[in-house]
Design an enzyme around this catalytic site. Structure first.
Site, PDB file in Angstrom:
ATOM      1  N   LYS A 166       0.842  -1.201   0.000  1.00 12.88           N
ATOM      2  CA  LYS A 166       0.000   0.000   0.000  1.00 12.88           C
ATOM      3  C   LYS A 166       0.877   1.251   0.000  1.00 12.88           C
ATOM      4  O   LYS A 166       0.640   2.188  -0.758  1.00 12.88           O
ATOM      5  CB  LYS A 166      -0.947  -0.010   1.206  1.00 12.88           C
ATOM      6  CG  LYS A 166      -2.099  -0.988   1.022  1.00 12.88           C
ATOM      7  CD  LYS A 166      -2.885  -1.242   2.303  1.00 12.88           C
ATOM      8  CE  LYS A 166      -3.938  -2.322   2.047  1.00 12.88           C
ATOM      9  NZ  LYS A 166      -4.567  -2.831   3.253  1.00 12.88           N
ATOM     10  N   ASP A 210     -11.309   3.034   3.944  1.00 15.84           N
ATOM     11  CA  ASP A 210     -11.787   1.654   3.776  1.00 15.84           C
ATOM     12  C   ASP A 210     -13.313   1.628   3.656  1.00 15.84           C
ATOM     13  O   ASP A 210     -13.893   0.587   3.350  1.00 15.84           O
ATOM     14  CB  ASP A 210     -11.366   0.807   4.992  1.00 15.84           C
ATOM     15  CG  ASP A 210     -10.348  -0.257   4.616  1.00 15.84           C
ATOM     16  OD1 ASP A 210     -10.138  -0.470   3.400  1.00 15.84           O
ATOM     17  OD2 ASP A 210      -9.781  -0.872   5.526  1.00 15.84           O
ATOM     18  N   GLN A 248      -5.170  -1.768   9.406  1.00 20.13           N
ATOM     19  CA  GLN A 248      -5.078  -3.084   8.768  1.00 20.13           C
ATOM     20  C   GLN A 248      -5.805  -4.133   9.622  1.00 20.13           C
ATOM     21  O   GLN A 248      -5.539  -4.261  10.809  1.00 20.13           O
ATOM     22  CB  GLN A 248      -3.591  -3.454   8.588  1.00 20.13           C
ATOM     23  CG  GLN A 248      -3.354  -4.751   7.860  1.00 20.13           C
ATOM     24  CD  GLN A 248      -3.792  -4.704   6.397  1.00 20.13           C
ATOM     25  OE1 GLN A 248      -3.559  -3.737   5.689  1.00 20.13           O
ATOM     26  NE2 GLN A 248      -4.454  -5.760   5.953  1.00 20.13           N
TER      27      GLN A 248
END
Ligand code: NAD
Length: 307
Positions: A53, A120, A97
């Site tokens: 990422k 997200d 995460q």
């Protein structure tokens, strides 16, 4: 002949558009979008994802901030970090995460993220906006899946779409996105009794179960679009390992009109959509109208790539 949907190529094209969008807001508004990724613990797979990422962020001209926290970090320490990043002007997107260590409540952590920085798209406010047809930040994986579906079928209205899996990360937002496209949506899950029959009736199948090759080729309706979200590592008899999806790919290829491979299908789109969401978040935070940030569903040249 089935179309093998090349997620790697679409993702590269999308990253090109994002890079142009980043250059535009840098040039016109002196803003460099920044993504903060927090990793709690040292799960090796998560370490790889987080590293990728950061690398992809820098490739499109964004800033990447990595925060590593120990596995015994408390929920309140993690939330304090999230709140601190919420105040930081250089950080436009915050990603925690997943999965988190068991002693931390995932929902509490996600809902501590500023919804405008929730790249997200998992915060209850963004999930609610998606469910009520308002513009918010949409979870990356289903957003990428929708782009791939639209690359092979522009008008989804009235199509029967079957989502296999009901997670907050994939299944539920995927269902909302396809509903928004006027599909007739069915969500199936581990307690569903008649999965083969539901599959045979579906024009679009999105599989997100984490069960290697459980969806059989003979269940796939002739001419269906099959999007395989699953990433499963299986062990072969010679001791080697291999990545497979949730769909028995070689069999499904015989019936599908179009299908995503694993790897090289949905996976690359997820990271590209994370970058898209970070750019969108930066624009939302600064009230910038940016076509690139809002128009990611239109990928050019898609037919050419498929032909
Ligand atoms: P999850 O474990 O949260 O959810 C799995 C879902 O599958 C559940 O809702 C469950 O009810 C359903 N399910 C399990 N067995 C089933 C069965 N026999 N029939 C029907 N439904 C069944 O998983 P998730 O986070 O949604 O991820 C699913 C898969 O997608 C995993 O393999 C994950 O690694 C992969 N994934 C890939 C990407 C990507 O970028 N490609 C992103 C996210 C997740």
């Amino acid at each position: 002949m089935s179309i093998i949907i090349d997620g790697k190529a679409y993702a590269a094209e999308l990253r090109g558009q994002i890079k142009a969008g980043v250059e535009e807001i840098k040039g016109k508004h002196s803003i460099t979008p920044g993504l903060a990724v927090i990793l709690v613990g040292n799960d090796p797979a998560s370490e790889v994802y987080v590293g990728n990422k950061g690398k992809m962020c820098r490739e499109v001209g964004m800033e990447a901030f990595d925060f590593r926290m120990l596995a015994d970090t408390t929920e309140s320490q993690l939330i304090a970090k999230i709140k601190e990043l919420g105040q930081d002007k250089k950080v436009n997107g915050i990603l925690v995460q997943l999965p988190l260590p068991k002693h931390i409540n995932e929902s509490a952590v996600i809902n501590a993220i500023d919804p405008l920085k929730d790249v997200d798209g998992l915060h209850a406010i963004n999930a609610g906006k998606l469910a009520t047809g308002q513009d918010g930040i949409v979870p990356c994986t289903p957003l990428g899946c929708l782009m791939l579906i639209k690359s092979v079928a522009r008008d989804l209205s009235g199509k029967n779409a079957l989502i296999i899996g009901r997670s907050n990360l994939v299944g539920k937002p995927m269902a909302q996105l396809l509903l928004r496209e006027s599909c007739t949506v069915t969500i199936s899950h581990s307690r569903t009794k008649n999965l083969p029959e539901l599959c045979r009736n579906a024009n679009i199948v999105v599989a997100a179960t984490g069960k290697p090759e459980m969806i059989k080729g003979e269940w796939i309706r002739s001419g269906a679009i099959v999007i395989d979200v699953g990433i499963n590592r299986i062990h072969l008899s010679d001791g080697s390992t291999k990545l497979v999806g949730d769909v028995a790919y070689a069999e499904a290829l015989q019936n599908a009109k179009a299908i995503t491979p694993v790897p090289g299908g949905v996976g690359p789109m997820t990271i590209a959509c994370l970058l898209a969401n970070t750019l969108k978040a930066a624009c939302l935070q600064h009230n910038i109208e940016n076509d690139l940030a809002s128009g990611f569903l239109s990928i050019s040249n898609v037919e050419q790539i498929n032909n």
